[in-house]
Design a protein around this motif. Sequence first.
Motif, PDB file in Angstrom:
ATOM      1  N   THR A 247     127.401  -3.666 105.964  1.00  0.00           N
ATOM      2  CA  THR A 247     126.548  -3.563 107.145  1.00  0.00           C
ATOM      3  C   THR A 247     125.745  -4.845 107.334  1.00  0.00           C
ATOM      4  O   THR A 247     125.680  -5.399 108.435  1.00  0.00           O
ATOM      5  N   ARG A 248     125.139  -5.307 106.261  1.00  0.00           N
ATOM      6  CA  ARG A 248     124.330  -6.528 106.314  1.00  0.00           C
ATOM      7  C   ARG A 248     125.162  -7.700 106.806  1.00  0.00           C
ATOM      8  O   ARG A 248     124.748  -8.444 107.692  1.00  0.00           O
TER       9      ARG A 248
ATOM     10  N   GLN B 132     128.659  11.435 101.294  1.00  0.00           N
ATOM     11  CA  GLN B 132     127.500  10.586 101.575  1.00  0.00           C
ATOM     12  C   GLN B 132     127.494  10.274 103.065  1.00  0.00           C
ATOM     13  O   GLN B 132     128.236   9.434 103.547  1.00  0.00           O
ATOM     14  N   GLU B 133     126.651  10.991 103.792  1.00  0.00           N
ATOM     15  CA  GLU B 133     126.589  10.806 105.233  1.00  0.00           C
ATOM     16  C   GLU B 133     125.264  10.175 105.616  1.00  0.00           C
ATOM     17  O   GLU B 133     124.264  10.336 104.936  1.00  0.00           O
ATOM     18  N   VAL B 134     125.290   9.474 106.715  1.00  0.00           N
ATOM     19  CA  VAL B 134     124.085   8.859 107.249  1.00  0.00           C
ATOM     20  C   VAL B 134     123.635   9.703 108.425  1.00  0.00           C
ATOM     21  O   VAL B 134     124.403   9.953 109.348  1.00  0.00           O
ATOM     22  N   GLN B 135     122.402  10.159 108.347  1.00  0.00           N
ATOM     23  CA  GLN B 135     121.839  10.920 109.447  1.00  0.00           C
ATOM     24  C   GLN B 135     121.240   9.960 110.451  1.00  0.00           C
ATOM     25  O   GLN B 135     120.141   9.472 110.278  1.00  0.00           O
TER      26      GLN B 135
ATOM     27  N   THR C 181     122.603   2.985 101.233  1.00  0.00           N
ATOM     28  CA  THR C 181     123.923   3.483 100.854  1.00  0.00           C
ATOM     29  C   THR C 181     124.726   2.423 100.117  1.00  0.00           C
ATOM     30  O   THR C 181     124.321   1.268 100.008  1.00  0.00           O
ATOM     31  N   ASP C 182     125.915   2.845  99.669  1.00  0.00           N
ATOM     32  CA  ASP C 182     126.819   1.943  98.964  1.00  0.00           C
ATOM     33  C   ASP C 182     127.504   0.940  99.877  1.00  0.00           C
ATOM     34  O   ASP C 182     128.116  -0.018  99.397  1.00  0.00           O
TER      35      ASP C 182
ATOM     36  N   ARG D 261     129.921   3.216 108.559  1.00  0.00           N
ATOM     37  CA  ARG D 261     129.871   4.677 108.384  1.00  0.00           C
ATOM     38  C   ARG D 261     131.196   5.209 107.867  1.00  0.00           C
ATOM     39  O   ARG D 261     131.228   6.115 107.045  1.00  0.00           O
ATOM     40  N   ALA D 262     132.300   4.641 108.344  1.00  0.00           N
ATOM     41  CA  ALA D 262     133.625   5.085 107.903  1.00  0.00           C
ATOM     42  C   ALA D 262     133.878   4.745 106.434  1.00  0.00           C
ATOM     43  O   ALA D 262     134.670   5.421 105.771  1.00  0.00           O
ATOM     44  N   LEU D 263     133.210   3.713 105.918  1.00  0.00           N
ATOM     45  CA  LEU D 263     133.384   3.306 104.518  1.00  0.00           C
ATOM     46  C   LEU D 263     132.570   4.139 103.536  1.00  0.00           C
ATOM     47  O   LEU D 263     132.753   4.018 102.321  1.00  0.00           O
ATOM     48  N   LEU D 264     131.671   4.969 104.042  1.00  0.00           N
ATOM     49  CA  LEU D 264     130.843   5.785 103.154  1.00  0.00           C
ATOM     50  C   LEU D 264     131.712   6.721 102.325  1.00  0.00           C
ATOM     51  O   LEU D 264     132.670   7.304 102.843  1.00  0.00           O
TER      52      LEU D 264
END
Length: 141
Positions: A28-29, A110-113, A22-23, A103-106
């Motif tokens: 995250t890293r 664009q959702e993460v499953q 994702t963007d 996840r909130a920054l997506l």
Amino acid sequence: MDPQLATMAQTASTTVVALMATDVWQHTRDGVVALWRRVRPGQAEEVGSELELTRAEILAARQDGDTLGEQALAGEWQGRLRRLLIADPDIAQELLRVLEESRALLPAGQEVQAPVVHMHAEVPGSGRVYQAGRDQHITER
């Protein structure tokens, strides 16, 4: 190992691997490396490099439709995160915070499953609660 930490490692690894494509990957890293730097400073740079390598593998696996490869990579990170949580169980909430922030920054749409397990139980007196995010085996005598 505390079963909750094992479940958290599984959920976190799946989420980290999903966020790699994702963007918001850099956020995250950086958060995951910061946790490593706090618990195991000597491994932080290596973990950062491993995350980047895994990201390249995830992007290739997604391009090829290789879901088994993606699951295998999540399994590798599950072990790493499990060992990190064993070394310092107090960072569990911080790990969740990092992942929730990402996840909130997506961007919208664009959702993460990734599995999210929220449990709450209240037991008055001397009652018992058995909760599990997955399999649970109880033997009482």
